[in-house]
Scaffold this active site. Structure first.
Site: not given
Ligand code: IDP
Ligand code: MG
Length: 140
Positions: A11, A51, A59, A87, A93, A104, A114, A117, A128
């Site tokens: 990100k 998203y 948010f 993950r 998150t 993270r 964070n 993704h 995706e």
């Protein structure tokens, strides 16, 4: 479980701090293979669509603004059980809840910024991946 693919995004908070290589090392050290990768500056339309599942969340607008605030690196990762493995390497998150040694925990700035993704299911991963890559760009 079998060989699986997942979508990863580094990100804008991470590209801004020049962390692409450090994050890629975490992914590779865990056994995830980067089989496609490109650096993009998302358009507002792309970020909104990506998203869309979060459209009703409070948010959502901030998240879209954040995701277009700088470049991202979109990636396809491959491994046995890649979705769950990624993950795990990413962590929770909210970096305050993320386990030690996760991306993270070590790099994220906030619950929003964070750093990474990762797809949350094999089915979402397929969609995706298709959102960002054509088959010829993925070299397993
Ligand atoms: P995930 O990225 O761990 O799958 P999601 O719930 O799918 O988490 O949320 C997508 C993204 O939205 C998060 O990675 C984070 O950037 C942002 N986000 C999630 N929850 C919040 C929040 O409570 N405040 C601000 N941003 C959030
Ligand atoms: Mg998610």
């Amino acid at each position: 479980m079998g060989v699986e693919r997942t979508l990863s995004i580094i990100k804008p908070d991470a590209t801004r701090r020049n962390l692409t290589g450090k994050i890629n090392a975490r992914l590779e050290d865990s056994g995830l293979k980067i089989i496609a990768q490109k650096r993009l500056h998302l358009t507002r339309g792309q970020a909104e669509k990506f998203y869309e599942v979060h459209k009703e969340r409070p948010f959502y607008n901030d998240l879209v603004e954040f995701m277009i605030s700088g470049p991202v690196v979109v990636q396809v990762l491959e491994a046995d059980g890649a979705v769950a493995l990624n993950r795990k390497v990413m962590g929770e998150t909210n970096p305050a809840n993320a386990a030690e040694g996760t991306i993270r925990r070590d790099f994220a700035e906030s619950i929003e910024a964070n750093s990474v993704h990762g797809s949350d299911s094999a089915e979402n991963a397929q969609n995706e991946i298709r959102f960002f890559f054509s088959e010829t760009e993925i070299v397993g």
